[in-house]
Design an enzyme around this catalytic site. Sequence first.
Site, short mmCIF file in Angstrom:
data_model
loop_
_atom_site.label_atom_id
_atom_site.label_comp_id
_atom_site.label_asym_id
_atom_site.label_seq_id
_atom_site.Cartn_x
_atom_site.Cartn_y
_atom_site.Cartn_z
N ASN A 87 77.93 -26.00 19.33
CA ASN A 87 76.57 -26.09 19.67
C ASN A 87 75.56 -25.97 18.69
O ASN A 87 76.71 -25.23 18.13
CB ASN A 87 76.21 -25.52 21.12
CG ASN A 87 76.90 -26.44 22.01
OD1 ASN A 87 78.25 -27.35 21.46
ND2 ASN A 87 76.46 -25.59 23.13
N VAL A 88 75.16 -27.21 17.81
CA VAL A 88 73.95 -27.05 17.26
C VAL A 88 72.59 -26.04 17.96
O VAL A 88 72.16 -26.09 17.09
CB VAL A 88 74.02 -27.58 16.15
CG1 VAL A 88 75.12 -28.28 15.74
CG2 VAL A 88 73.96 -29.20 16.80
N HIS A 104 79.55 -25.17 13.80
CA HIS A 104 79.38 -26.92 13.53
C HIS A 104 78.01 -26.88 12.78
O HIS A 104 76.88 -26.99 13.01
CB HIS A 104 79.46 -27.96 14.67
CG HIS A 104 81.01 -27.58 14.40
ND1 HIS A 104 81.53 -28.82 15.94
CD2 HIS A 104 82.33 -27.52 14.30
CE1 HIS A 104 82.81 -28.32 16.63
NE2 HIS A 104 83.09 -28.19 14.76
N GLY A 170 83.01 -26.32 28.25
CA GLY A 170 81.98 -27.02 28.47
C GLY A 170 82.32 -27.86 27.06
O GLY A 170 81.62 -28.41 26.35
N THR A 171 84.03 -27.92 26.92
CA THR A 171 84.16 -29.04 25.51
C THR A 171 85.73 -29.24 26.07
O THR A 171 86.70 -29.42 26.79
CB THR A 171 84.72 -27.93 23.87
OG1 THR A 171 85.07 -28.35 23.09
CG2 THR A 171 85.42 -26.48 24.68
P1 OAD Z 1 82.17 -33.43 24.26
O1 OAD Z 1 80.82 -34.22 24.27
O2 OAD Z 1 83.12 -34.17 23.41
O3 OAD Z 1 82.58 -33.08 25.59
C1 OAD Z 1 81.97 -32.46 26.93
C2 OAD Z 1 82.72 -31.74 27.60
O4 OAD Z 1 81.40 -30.81 28.28
C3 OAD Z 1 83.33 -32.81 28.26
O5 OAD Z 1 84.89 -32.34 28.62
C4 OAD Z 1 82.52 -33.08 29.72
O6 OAD Z 1 83.40 -32.68 30.79
C5 OAD Z 1 81.96 -31.57 29.54
N1 OAD Z 1 80.76 -31.66 31.28
C6 OAD Z 1 79.81 -32.19 30.69
N2 OAD Z 1 78.30 -31.87 31.16
C7 OAD Z 1 78.73 -30.31 31.80
C8 OAD Z 1 78.32 -29.46 32.19
N3 OAD Z 1 77.06 -29.57 32.83
N4 OAD Z 1 78.99 -28.04 32.66
C9 OAD Z 1 79.92 -27.82 32.45
N5 OAD Z 1 80.46 -29.25 30.84
C10 OAD Z 1 80.43 -30.08 31.60
O7 OAD Z 1 81.39 -32.21 23.17
P2 OAD Z 1 82.53 -30.77 22.49
O8 OAD Z 1 83.71 -30.80 23.37
O9 OAD Z 1 81.58 -29.74 21.96
O10 OAD Z 1 80.66 -32.21 17.08
O11 OAD Z 1 82.19 -31.72 21.27
C11 OAD Z 1 82.90 -31.21 20.24
C12 OAD Z 1 81.98 -31.52 18.85
O12 OAD Z 1 81.72 -32.98 18.36
C13 OAD Z 1 80.78 -30.93 19.00
O13 OAD Z 1 80.54 -29.69 18.49
C14 OAD Z 1 80.04 -32.22 17.97
C15 OAD Z 1 80.33 -34.13 18.17
O14 OAD Z 1 80.64 -34.52 17.78
C16 OAD Z 1 79.63 -32.54 15.22
O15 OAD Z 1 78.43 -32.15 15.42
C17 OAD Z 1 80.42 -31.51 13.80
#
Ligand code: OAD
Length: 228
Positions: A87-88, A104, A170-171
């Site tokens: 997260n940024v 990131h 949360g990823t």
């Molecule tokens: P994603 O949006 O790909 O994934 C979010 C995850 O959080 C999913 O698995 C959801 O099921 C879960 N989620 C949703 N609500 C939640 C909650 N309340 N509590 C816990 N989990 C929850 O995001 P990232 O995996 O962070 O990069 O994405 C990775 C990177 O892709 C980011 O850092 C960004 C993006 O493009 C850049 O900007 C370089």
Amino acid sequence: MKKLVILSGAGMSQESGIATFRDGNGLWENHDVNDVATPEAWERNKELVLKFYNARRKDVLNAKPNRGHLLIADLEKYFEVDVITQNVDDLHERAGSSKVLHLHGEIRKSRSTKNPNLIYDIKGADLNLSDKCELGSQLRPHIVWFGEAVPAMEKAVEIVDKADILLIIGTSLNVYPAAGLMNYAHRDCQKYLIDPGEVAGRYFSDVEVIREKASKGMEIFMQKVLEV
Ligand code: OAD
């Protein structure tokens, strides 16, 4: 003290009102990532990129850490905690976590386009076209865009390698190299994953999955790791 390493993603901040990347309509706040989050987008239209990140920065400034962030900060009473975040936003820091590595980048910072080591705090929400570094070159958001290297990876690998407990929270584990970090954990490291959705097939078979949102999931996780 045992070493607890937390790898967080966008879901961590969802309950703080910050949108995740892959739960919606495939767009990021109504933009294709190629138009706003790549070096090519920056070359093409700096104003659009700056405007997009100014809006995201405003969201972050208006958001508050949620219970999940606060519980992670609390864990420093019991463990040596390292947070590695994709997260940024700065919600882990504002919750009180003392060691946070941003894979990131950081939205509240800007960086020189001439010398990447020149990094500045952004005062307020906006970074503008006329804002320059001390060498006179345009400042860009201090963000790792698609197609760019992830300079913090080496440090992150070193941290994960020493983990006694690894928590992934949360990823969606879609974006590399961050998603590959868990492969550096030792075989006897205890591994947990918190996510209300399915993060199928992307992690070890020995991961204990807590299928909850971040705040509830953290409560359950704390009971598990503190019960002994
Ligand atoms: P994603 O949006 O790909 O994934 C979010 C995850 O959080 C999913 O698995 C959801 O099921 C879960 N989620 C949703 N609500 C939640 C909650 N309340 N509590 C816990 N989990 C929850 O995001 P990232 O995996 O962070 O990069 O994405 C990775 C990177 O892709 C980011 O850092 C960004 C993006 O493009 C850049 O900007 C370089």
